[in-house]
Structures are given as structure tokens and as C-alpha cells.
Scaffold this active site. Structure first.
Site, PDB file in Angstrom:
ATOM      1  N   LYS A  52       0.816  -1.225   0.000  1.00 30.54           N
ATOM      2  CA  LYS A  52       0.000   0.000   0.000  1.00 30.54           C
ATOM      3  C   LYS A  52       0.856   1.285   0.000  1.00 30.54           C
ATOM      4  O   LYS A  52       2.071   1.230   0.263  1.00 30.54           O
ATOM      5  CB  LYS A  52      -0.927  -0.038   1.217  1.00 30.54           C
ATOM      6  CG  LYS A  52      -1.960  -1.160   1.160  1.00 30.54           C
ATOM      7  CD  LYS A  52      -2.928  -1.099   2.340  1.00 30.54           C
ATOM      8  CE  LYS A  52      -3.976  -2.197   2.266  1.00 30.54           C
ATOM      9  NZ  LYS A  52      -4.941  -2.133   3.388  1.00 30.54           N
ATOM     10  N   TYR A  92     -12.568  -1.886  -3.288  1.00 28.87           N
ATOM     11  CA  TYR A  92     -13.049  -1.943  -1.906  1.00 28.87           C
ATOM     12  C   TYR A  92     -14.572  -1.767  -1.820  1.00 28.87           C
ATOM     13  O   TYR A  92     -15.084  -1.351  -0.775  1.00 28.87           O
ATOM     14  CB  TYR A  92     -12.329  -0.908  -1.043  1.00 28.87           C
ATOM     15  CG  TYR A  92     -10.946  -1.351  -0.605  1.00 28.87           C
ATOM     16  CD1 TYR A  92     -10.781  -2.474   0.210  1.00 28.87           C
ATOM     17  CD2 TYR A  92      -9.802  -0.652  -0.987  1.00 28.87           C
ATOM     18  CE1 TYR A  92      -9.522  -2.895   0.619  1.00 28.87           C
ATOM     19  CE2 TYR A  92      -8.535  -1.073  -0.574  1.00 28.87           C
ATOM     20  CZ  TYR A  92      -8.403  -2.193   0.225  1.00 28.87           C
ATOM     21  OH  TYR A  92      -7.164  -2.610   0.639  1.00 28.87           O
ATOM     22  N   ASN A 155      -2.050   0.234   6.705  1.00 31.48           N
ATOM     23  CA  ASN A 155      -1.487  -1.000   7.294  1.00 31.48           C
ATOM     24  C   ASN A 155      -0.629  -1.795   6.306  1.00 31.48           C
ATOM     25  O   ASN A 155      -0.501  -3.013   6.400  1.00 31.48           O
ATOM     26  CB  ASN A 155      -2.597  -1.855   7.916  1.00 31.48           C
ATOM     27  CG  ASN A 155      -3.670  -2.232   6.921  1.00 31.48           C
ATOM     28  OD1 ASN A 155      -3.541  -1.931   5.733  1.00 31.48           O
ATOM     29  ND2 ASN A 155      -4.707  -2.889   7.381  1.00 31.48           N
ATOM     30  N   HIS A 158      -2.236  -5.512   1.531  1.00 36.35           N
ATOM     31  CA  HIS A 158      -3.533  -6.188   1.354  1.00 36.35           C
ATOM     32  C   HIS A 158      -3.249  -7.616   0.908  1.00 36.35           C
ATOM     33  O   HIS A 158      -2.309  -7.861   0.156  1.00 36.35           O
ATOM     34  CB  HIS A 158      -4.368  -5.485   0.274  1.00 36.35           C
ATOM     35  CG  HIS A 158      -5.497  -6.350  -0.238  1.00 36.35           C
ATOM     36  ND1 HIS A 158      -6.719  -6.403   0.397  1.00 36.35           N
ATOM     37  CD2 HIS A 158      -5.559  -7.236  -1.279  1.00 36.35           C
ATOM     38  CE1 HIS A 158      -7.494  -7.260  -0.238  1.00 36.35           C
ATOM     39  NE2 HIS A 158      -6.821  -7.782  -1.263  1.00 36.35           N
ATOM     40  N   GLU A 169      -9.607 -10.714  -7.744  1.00 40.63           N
ATOM     41  CA  GLU A 169      -8.665  -9.601  -7.557  1.00 40.63           C
ATOM     42  C   GLU A 169      -7.476  -9.716  -8.519  1.00 40.63           C
ATOM     43  O   GLU A 169      -7.023  -8.713  -9.077  1.00 40.63           O
ATOM     44  CB  GLU A 169      -8.196  -9.567  -6.094  1.00 40.63           C
ATOM     45  CG  GLU A 169      -9.332  -9.172  -5.153  1.00 40.63           C
ATOM     46  CD  GLU A 169      -8.994  -9.309  -3.673  1.00 40.63           C
ATOM     47  OE1 GLU A 169      -7.846  -9.688  -3.330  1.00 40.63           O
ATOM     48  OE2 GLU A 169      -9.879  -9.029  -2.843  1.00 40.63           O
TER      49      GLU A 169
HETATM   50  P1  GDP Z   1      -7.910  -6.755   5.742  1.00 36.35           P
HETATM   51  O1  GDP Z   1      -8.508  -7.900   4.951  1.00 36.35           O
HETATM   52  O2  GDP Z   1      -7.104  -7.205   6.917  1.00 36.35           O
HETATM   53  O3  GDP Z   1      -7.147  -5.783   4.857  1.00 36.35           O
HETATM   54  O4  GDP Z   1      -9.136  -5.955   6.419  1.00 36.35           O
HETATM   55  P2  GDP Z   1     -10.561  -5.503   5.854  1.00 36.35           P
HETATM   56  O5  GDP Z   1     -10.933  -6.205   4.588  1.00 36.35           O
HETATM   57  O6  GDP Z   1     -11.512  -5.601   7.000  1.00 36.35           O
HETATM   58  O7  GDP Z   1     -10.396  -3.951   5.553  1.00 36.35           O
HETATM   59  C1  GDP Z   1      -9.832  -3.493   4.340  1.00 36.35           C
HETATM   60  C2  GDP Z   1      -8.930  -2.323   4.643  1.00 36.35           C
HETATM   61  O8  GDP Z   1      -9.732  -1.249   5.134  1.00 36.35           O
HETATM   62  C3  GDP Z   1      -7.903  -2.557   5.759  1.00 36.35           C
HETATM   63  O9  GDP Z   1      -6.763  -3.233   5.323  1.00 36.35           O
HETATM   64  C4  GDP Z   1      -7.601  -1.157   6.192  1.00 36.35           C
HETATM   65  O10 GDP Z   1      -6.726  -0.501   5.284  1.00 36.35           O
HETATM   66  C5  GDP Z   1      -8.987  -0.508   6.099  1.00 36.35           C
HETATM   67  N1  GDP Z   1      -9.714  -0.572   7.384  1.00 36.35           N
HETATM   68  C6  GDP Z   1     -10.263  -1.664   7.978  1.00 36.35           C
HETATM   69  N2  GDP Z   1     -10.868  -1.346   9.128  1.00 36.35           N
HETATM   70  C7  GDP Z   1     -10.717  -0.012   9.269  1.00 36.35           C
HETATM   71  C8  GDP Z   1     -11.152   0.924  10.268  1.00 36.35           C
HETATM   72  O11 GDP Z   1     -11.788   0.582  11.267  1.00 36.35           O
HETATM   73  N3  GDP Z   1     -10.808   2.244  10.070  1.00 36.35           N
HETATM   74  C9  GDP Z   1     -10.105   2.661   8.969  1.00 36.35           C
HETATM   75  N4  GDP Z   1      -9.808   3.960   8.835  1.00 36.35           N
HETATM   76  N5  GDP Z   1      -9.698   1.806   8.013  1.00 36.35           N
HETATM   77  C10 GDP Z   1      -9.994   0.477   8.156  1.00 36.35           C
END
Ligand code: GDP
Length: 181
Positions: A52, A92, A155, A158, A169
Site C-alpha cells: 500500500k 473496496y 497497514n 492487502h 482480484e
Molecule cells: P484486511 O482484509 O485485513 O485488509 O481488512 P478488511 O478487509 O476488513 O479492511 C480493508 C482495509 O480497510 C484494511 O486493510 C484497512 O486498510 C482498512 N480498514 C479496515 N478497518 C478499518 C477501520 O476501522 N478504520 C479505517 N480507517 N480503516 C480500516
């Protein structure tokens, strides 16, 4: 190993033809069982990865790739791109109703990303383990997110979360010709 030792011992220590046949049959059955067991639990898969913008900005592509490769996964396709607003929104879309959706799209388009196809044994689960939890404060020691992530949004990486999503994807960002192995 114990079974293998036992069958070999039987085979080598007796001249009796019957024992030889039984021990060989037993060894073959054991081998077949092991292949089925191994094949069921250890499958070669492909998964989709993104390094990222927070990570590319801090020059961490190589460090993250080192962790990926050290885990045994192979980077079989890779390119550095700047995601468009449309691409980030579509990618997303599953989070469209979440309060952080617009911020996430802004973040993912804030700088270059590196999109990748990774291949290896159980690649989808294996890469999720190398990545660590979404929230870096909950990520295990040694994971990419624990070591490099700036926060729950920025973070660093992905990784696909299922076989179906990995296929979707990968196809979204790569043609078959670009996946060179
Ligand atoms: P992943 O599969 O671990 O990447 O997590 P998710 O699919 O739940 O979320 C996708 C991405 O959205 C995450 O990698 C973060 O970059 C972002 N994200 C997830 N949860 C949060 C949140 O509570 N707050 C914010 N600002 N970003 C989030």
C-alpha cells in the site's frame, strides 16, 4: 516415519515372499494415504497482494518482499501502479457502507502501490499469516503489519481472504500474460 521404518524392516529382514508382498502393499497404502492427506491440506494456490501507499512512500517494497519470500511464497507477477479513484472504489466496494470507505479510497490513491500475484502452499492463508491482523496493534510479532504498518488504515499490505476473491482480484489487475511464474 515409524510406519516407514517398520515396513522397510519387514522387507529387508525376512526372505519370506508373503511378508515381502504384505509389507510392500502396506507401504503403497501408506504412500497413497500420505499423498491424499498432503494434497488435501497442502494445496498450491495463488493470492493477490498490494503493497500500500504508506509502504511505498517509506521505501519498504524490498523489505516487505523479503518477508514474503522468506515465508516460502513466490512473487510470480508484480507491477507498480497508481490506482485510480474508480479502481480503488471498485476494489473496496465491499466496504462501501463502512464509515471509513471514503478515507480508505483517498488513502489507496494517495501514492503508488505495488500489486502482486503470490504463489505457494496454501498461499491465501499463508500470506494472511505473514501480513498479520488488520489492526497492527493486534498483529503478531514478526508479521508485516506489526513491523511496518502505521495504523489500522495505513497497514502496509492487502491480501485476498478467499480463493474466490483471490481469483477476482488477480484478474482485476493482471492479464494471464503478465503472470510469468
Ligand atoms: P484486511 O482484509 O485485513 O485488509 O481488512 P478488511 O478487509 O476488513 O479492511 C480493508 C482495509 O480497510 C484494511 O486493510 C484497512 O486498510 C482498512 N480498514 C479496515 N478497518 C478499518 C477501520 O476501522 N478504520 C479505517 N480507517 N480503516 C480500516
Amino acid at each position: 516415519m515409524k510406519v516407514c521404518f517398520f515396513t522397510n524392516l519387514l522387507y529387508t529382514s525376512r526372505s519370506n515372499e508373503f511378508i515381502k508382498i504384505i509389507s510392500l502393499k502396506f507401504a503403497k497404502t501408506k504412500a497413497t494415504f500420505c499423498n491424499i492427506f498432503w494434497g488435501y491440506f497442502m494445496t498450491i494456490q495463488r493470492t493477490f497482494s498490494i503493497i500500500k501507499p504508506d509502504a511505498t512512500r517509506r521505501n519498504l517494497t524490498g523489505a516487505i518482499n523479503s518477508k514474503i519470500e522468506a515465508s516460502g511464497l513466490r512473487i510470480i507477477a508484480q507491477k507498480r501502479i497508481h490506482m485510480s479513484d474508480r479502481e480503488a472504489r471498485e476494489f473496496y466496494a465491499i466496504h462501501a457502507e463502512r464509515p471509513f470507505y471514503n478515507d480508505l479510497v483517498s488513502f489507496m490513491t494517495s501514492g503508488p502501490v505495488v500489486v502482486q500475484v503470490l504463489e505457494g502452499q496454501n498461499a491465501i492463508t499463508a500470506y494472511r499469516e505473514v501480513m498479520g491482523s488488520t489492526n497492527p496493534s493486534e498483529a503478531a510479532d514478526g508479521t508485516i503489519r506489526k513491523e511496518f504498518a502505521e495504523g489500522i488504515e495505513a497497514n502496509s499490505v492487502h491480501g485476498s481472504d478467499s480463493i474466490e476473491n483471490a481469483a477476482i482480484e488477480i484478474a482485476y489487475f493482471f492479464t494471464n500474460e503478465e503472470i510469468v511464474g
